[in-house]
Enzyme design. Structure first.
Site, PDB file in Angstrom:
ATOM      1  N   ARG A   8       0.863  -1.185   0.000  1.00  0.00           N
ATOM      2  CA  ARG A   8       0.000   0.000   0.000  1.00  0.00           C
ATOM      3  C   ARG A   8       0.898   1.233   0.000  1.00  0.00           C
ATOM      4  O   ARG A   8       2.073   1.159   0.354  1.00  0.00           O
ATOM      5  CB  ARG A   8      -0.872   0.015   1.251  1.00  0.00           C
ATOM      6  CG  ARG A   8      -1.982  -1.014   1.183  1.00  0.00           C
ATOM      7  CD  ARG A   8      -2.802  -1.046   2.463  1.00  0.00           C
ATOM      8  NE  ARG A   8      -3.530   0.192   2.686  1.00  0.00           N
ATOM      9  CZ  ARG A   8      -4.286   0.417   3.773  1.00  0.00           C
ATOM     10  NH1 ARG A   8      -4.395  -0.507   4.710  1.00  0.00           N
ATOM     11  NH2 ARG A   8      -4.926   1.559   3.913  1.00  0.00           N
ATOM     12  N   HIS A   9       0.337   2.381  -0.361  1.00  0.00           N
ATOM     13  CA  HIS A   9       1.075   3.643  -0.233  1.00  0.00           C
ATOM     14  C   HIS A   9       1.327   3.921   1.252  1.00  0.00           C
ATOM     15  O   HIS A   9       0.665   3.352   2.122  1.00  0.00           O
ATOM     16  CB  HIS A   9       0.248   4.773  -0.853  1.00  0.00           C
ATOM     17  CG  HIS A   9      -1.140   4.854  -0.294  1.00  0.00           C
ATOM     18  ND1 HIS A   9      -1.417   5.471   0.904  1.00  0.00           N
ATOM     19  CD2 HIS A   9      -2.318   4.330  -0.723  1.00  0.00           C
ATOM     20  CE1 HIS A   9      -2.711   5.342   1.166  1.00  0.00           C
ATOM     21  NE2 HIS A   9      -3.282   4.656   0.199  1.00  0.00           N
ATOM     22  N   ASN A  15      -5.736   9.377   5.171  1.00  0.00           N
ATOM     23  CA  ASN A  15      -5.687   8.260   6.126  1.00  0.00           C
ATOM     24  C   ASN A  15      -5.672   8.811   7.543  1.00  0.00           C
ATOM     25  O   ASN A  15      -6.378   8.330   8.428  1.00  0.00           O
ATOM     26  CB  ASN A  15      -4.394   7.431   5.992  1.00  0.00           C
ATOM     27  CG  ASN A  15      -4.334   6.599   4.719  1.00  0.00           C
ATOM     28  OD1 ASN A  15      -3.258   6.362   4.194  1.00  0.00           O
ATOM     29  ND2 ASN A  15      -5.478   6.154   4.225  1.00  0.00           N
ATOM     30  N   ARG A  66      -0.542   9.719  -3.868  1.00  0.00           N
ATOM     31  CA  ARG A  66       0.052   8.998  -2.729  1.00  0.00           C
ATOM     32  C   ARG A  66       0.841   7.752  -3.125  1.00  0.00           C
ATOM     33  O   ARG A  66       1.786   7.391  -2.435  1.00  0.00           O
ATOM     34  CB  ARG A  66      -1.015   8.690  -1.674  1.00  0.00           C
ATOM     35  CG  ARG A  66      -2.241   7.898  -2.148  1.00  0.00           C
ATOM     36  CD  ARG A  66      -3.332   8.019  -1.077  1.00  0.00           C
ATOM     37  NE  ARG A  66      -4.553   7.247  -1.303  1.00  0.00           N
ATOM     38  CZ  ARG A  66      -5.569   7.620  -2.071  1.00  0.00           C
ATOM     39  NH1 ARG A  66      -5.492   8.756  -2.755  1.00  0.00           N
ATOM     40  NH2 ARG A  66      -6.652   6.871  -2.184  1.00  0.00           N
ATOM     41  N   GLU A 102      -7.649   3.663  -6.391  1.00  0.00           N
ATOM     42  CA  GLU A 102      -8.477   3.105  -5.313  1.00  0.00           C
ATOM     43  C   GLU A 102      -9.959   3.082  -5.698  1.00  0.00           C
ATOM     44  O   GLU A 102     -10.406   3.875  -6.541  1.00  0.00           O
ATOM     45  CB  GLU A 102      -8.267   3.928  -4.037  1.00  0.00           C
ATOM     46  CG  GLU A 102      -8.996   3.425  -2.800  1.00  0.00           C
ATOM     47  CD  GLU A 102      -8.720   1.954  -2.429  1.00  0.00           C
ATOM     48  OE1 GLU A 102      -8.819   1.065  -3.309  1.00  0.00           O
ATOM     49  OE2 GLU A 102      -8.453   1.695  -1.255  1.00  0.00           O
ATOM     50  N   HIS A 168      -3.364   0.439  -3.454  1.00  0.00           N
ATOM     51  CA  HIS A 168      -4.327   0.863  -2.441  1.00  0.00           C
ATOM     52  C   HIS A 168      -5.017  -0.358  -1.828  1.00  0.00           C
ATOM     53  O   HIS A 168      -5.078  -1.424  -2.448  1.00  0.00           O
ATOM     54  CB  HIS A 168      -5.396   1.747  -3.084  1.00  0.00           C
ATOM     55  CG  HIS A 168      -4.835   2.926  -3.804  1.00  0.00           C
ATOM     56  ND1 HIS A 168      -4.703   4.157  -3.215  1.00  0.00           N
ATOM     57  CD2 HIS A 168      -4.341   3.051  -5.063  1.00  0.00           C
ATOM     58  CE1 HIS A 168      -4.162   5.002  -4.087  1.00  0.00           C
ATOM     59  NE2 HIS A 168      -3.934   4.345  -5.223  1.00  0.00           N
TER      60      HIS A 168
HETATM   61  O1  G3H Z   1     -12.158   3.415   0.223  1.00  0.00           O
HETATM   62  C1  G3H Z   1     -11.074   2.892   0.268  1.00  0.00           C
HETATM   63  C2  G3H Z   1     -10.684   1.851   1.204  1.00  0.00           C
HETATM   64  O2  G3H Z   1      -9.314   1.568   1.149  1.00  0.00           O
HETATM   65  C3  G3H Z   1     -11.472   0.612   0.970  1.00  0.00           C
HETATM   66  O3  G3H Z   1     -11.705   0.104   2.223  1.00  0.00           O
HETATM   67  O4  G3H Z   1     -13.528  -1.336   1.371  1.00  0.00           O
HETATM   68  O5  G3H Z   1     -12.774  -1.470   3.754  1.00  0.00           O
HETATM   69  O6  G3H Z   1     -14.077   0.523   2.925  1.00  0.00           O
HETATM   70  P1  G3H Z   1     -13.100  -0.567   2.575  1.00  0.00           P
END
Ligand code: G3H
Length: 216
Positions: A8-9, A15, A66, A102, A168
């Site tokens: 990941r970045h 974040n 990022r 992402e 991501h």
């Molecule tokens: O929205 C971007 C997140 O990295 C995705 O995480 O699917 O757990 O909400 P999530």
């Protein structure tokens, strides 16, 4: 066999403030990870561990700030062409793919999960129940990302050099899940922590996996 390295970045401003999406810069912590990843790549990816010589490797990032910032200390050594042995110098090839961006949360982009739960309680609930298929209003689902990743997976399978992908959380959950043979519905809950490189080395039916935590 060649390996895939997934990362990941580093921590981004979003974040840190618990917001999803956006296109923010790295924080100081994130920048530290970028330095650590550069060192890791130069010692473990761009070099033949037995001979100590530079070897060809590939680097992919998304198009978001990022991931590009996280990759900026990764060396791109020029090396002699490994097959012809002639003076055709090749470089660690950096490609930027929008299809590695992402998961786009549409109207929820830039919000915290708490804000989403308050503003869109029904959507929030539906996503808990079926995270793989749930599509954000005007945005994407995990299933949507899977289709944009398809051509990239084909390309990954054809490579003969190690490949580092700086990506991501959602995108890496799907790529990782695919290579370790997870059911796609289970991918949205896989753990892909920050500050960690996941090394996958394909075997006949599955992958050998190693997780290298780089946090200093
Ligand atoms: O929205 C971007 C997140 O990295 C995705 O995480 O699917 O757990 O909400 P999530």
């Amino acid at each position: 066999p060649h390996s895939f390295f997934l990362s990941r970045h580093g921590q981004s401003e979003y974040n840190k403030s618990l917001k999803i999406g956006g296109d923010s810069d790295l924080t100081e912590l994130g920048e530290q990870y970028a330095l650590d990843l550069g060192k890791f790549a130069s010692e473990k990816i761009c070099v033949d561990e037995e001979t100590g010589e530079a070897k060809p490797a590939r680097l992919w990032t998304s198009s978001l700030v990022r991931t590009v910032q996280t990759a900026r200390h990764i060396p791109h050594p020029k090396i002699k062409h490994p097959e012809t042995g002639r003076n055709e110098w090749i470089q660690m090839d950096h490609r930027i793919y929008r299809s590695l961006d992402e998961l786009y949360a549409g109207v929820c982009d830039g919000m915290t999960y708490e804000e989403i739960e308050q503003m869109y309680p029904e959507d929030f609930q539906r996503r808990q129940e079926d995270k793989f298929n749930y599509r954000y209003p005007r945005g994407e689902s995990y299933l949507d990302i899977l289709s944009r990743l398809d051509p990239l997976v084909m390309e990954m399978e054809s490579y003969r050099e190690p490949l580092l992908i700086v990506g991501h959380q959602a995108v890496l959950r799907l790529l990782y899940g695919y290579f370790i043979g997870k059911k796609r519905e289970d991918c949205p809950r896989l753990s892909i922590p920050l500050n960690t490189v996941i090394k996958l080395t394909p075997r006949t039916y599955d992958c050998e996996e190693e997780r290298i935590c780089l946090s200093t």
